[in-house]
Scaffold this motif. Structure first.
Motif, PDB file in Angstrom:
ATOM      1  N   UNK A 120      33.398 -44.412  -6.956  1.00 65.48           N
ATOM      2  CA  UNK A 120      33.980 -43.499  -5.985  1.00 65.48           C
ATOM      3  C   UNK A 120      33.994 -42.083  -6.502  1.00 65.48           C
ATOM      4  N   UNK A 121      33.996 -41.138  -5.593  1.00 66.39           N
ATOM      5  CA  UNK A 121      34.123 -39.736  -5.965  1.00 66.39           C
ATOM      6  C   UNK A 121      34.829 -39.008  -4.834  1.00 66.39           C
ATOM      7  N   UNK A 122      35.356 -37.848  -5.158  1.00 66.41           N
ATOM      8  CA  UNK A 122      36.039 -37.007  -4.184  1.00 66.41           C
ATOM      9  C   UNK A 122      35.118 -35.835  -3.864  1.00 66.41           C
ATOM     10  N   UNK A 123      34.839 -35.640  -2.583  1.00 67.33           N
ATOM     11  CA  UNK A 123      34.018 -34.511  -2.161  1.00 67.33           C
ATOM     12  C   UNK A 123      34.751 -33.223  -2.534  1.00 67.33           C
ATOM     13  N   UNK A 170      37.545 -35.580   0.539  1.00 69.91           N
ATOM     14  CA  UNK A 170      37.457 -36.916   1.114  1.00 69.91           C
ATOM     15  C   UNK A 170      36.898 -37.876   0.073  1.00 69.91           C
ATOM     16  N   UNK A 171      37.526 -39.038  -0.121  1.00 70.45           N
ATOM     17  CA  UNK A 171      36.943 -40.004  -1.066  1.00 70.45           C
ATOM     18  C   UNK A 171      35.736 -40.714  -0.454  1.00 70.45           C
ATOM     19  N   UNK A 172      34.708 -40.882  -1.239  1.00 71.03           N
ATOM     20  CA  UNK A 172      33.506 -41.622  -0.848  1.00 71.03           C
ATOM     21  C   UNK A 172      33.264 -42.718  -1.866  1.00 71.03           C
ATOM     22  N   UNK A 197      20.762 -44.006  -7.769  1.00 71.29           N
ATOM     23  CA  UNK A 197      21.389 -43.800  -6.462  1.00 71.29           C
ATOM     24  C   UNK A 197      21.622 -42.304  -6.242  1.00 71.29           C
ATOM     25  N   UNK A 198      21.159 -41.800  -5.113  1.00 67.54           N
ATOM     26  CA  UNK A 198      21.358 -40.397  -4.750  1.00 67.54           C
ATOM     27  C   UNK A 198      22.559 -40.271  -3.817  1.00 67.54           C
ATOM     28  N   UNK A 199      23.461 -39.353  -4.133  1.00 62.10           N
ATOM     29  CA  UNK A 199      24.637 -39.095  -3.298  1.00 62.10           C
ATOM     30  C   UNK A 199      24.423 -37.761  -2.591  1.00 62.10           C
ATOM     31  N   UNK A 200      24.218 -37.842  -1.298  1.00 62.59           N
ATOM     32  CA  UNK A 200      23.881 -36.667  -0.498  1.00 62.59           C
ATOM     33  C   UNK A 200      24.983 -35.607  -0.506  1.00 62.59           C
TER      34      UNK A 200
END
Length: 129
Positions: free
Chosen positions: A94-97, A102-104, A114-117
């Motif tokens: 998980x990460x926070x934008x 917002x948590x993703x 894995x690429x995180x847009x």
């Protein structure tokens, strides 16, 4: 003419104690593990991963790594992805934008990049031995 019973009945009703319909109610006993209405320990009620985590904590073992990963400044490219340690074949990350807060969440699998847009960064699982 009123009968004597009709005059005595209202006096008898007034002498009865009144009950408050909003009177507080209490339980006669508390369930096991509850001290003053507040559960003191939820380990007996937890199952699955949370139950396993609580059992491991009793033995002094941290079952899951919940520490943040702080990557080097040059990491996050396809050739140099951010490495996330895991002893399993897959891991949820998980990460926070940074803009919307917002948590993703996303799943990493061993060997995949894995690429995180939302952040423009690449991640890869680092296998623990």
């Amino acid at each position: 003419m009123l009968s004597s019973a009709s005059r005595v009945l209202p006096r008898a009703l007034r002498s009865l104690p009144r009950t408050n319909p909003l009177a507080p109610r209490a339980f006669s006993s508390l369930p096991p593990g509850v001290d003053g209405g507040i559960p003191s320990d939820d380990s007996g009620r937890q199952v699955g991963r949370r139950g396993a985590e609580l059992e491991a904590e009793k033995e002094g073992i941290q079952l899951f790594n919940d520490q943040p990963v702080t990557p080097p400044k040059d990491a996050g490219t396809y050739d140099n992805p951010i490495l996330v340690p895991s002893g399993d074949a897959a891991r949820t990350v998980g990460f926070i934008d940074p803009i919307t807060h917002t948590p993703y969440w996303f799943n990493l699998r061993r060997g995949d990049v894995h690429y995180v847009e939302q952040t423009g960064l690449y991640f890869k699982m680092e296998e623990l031995k």
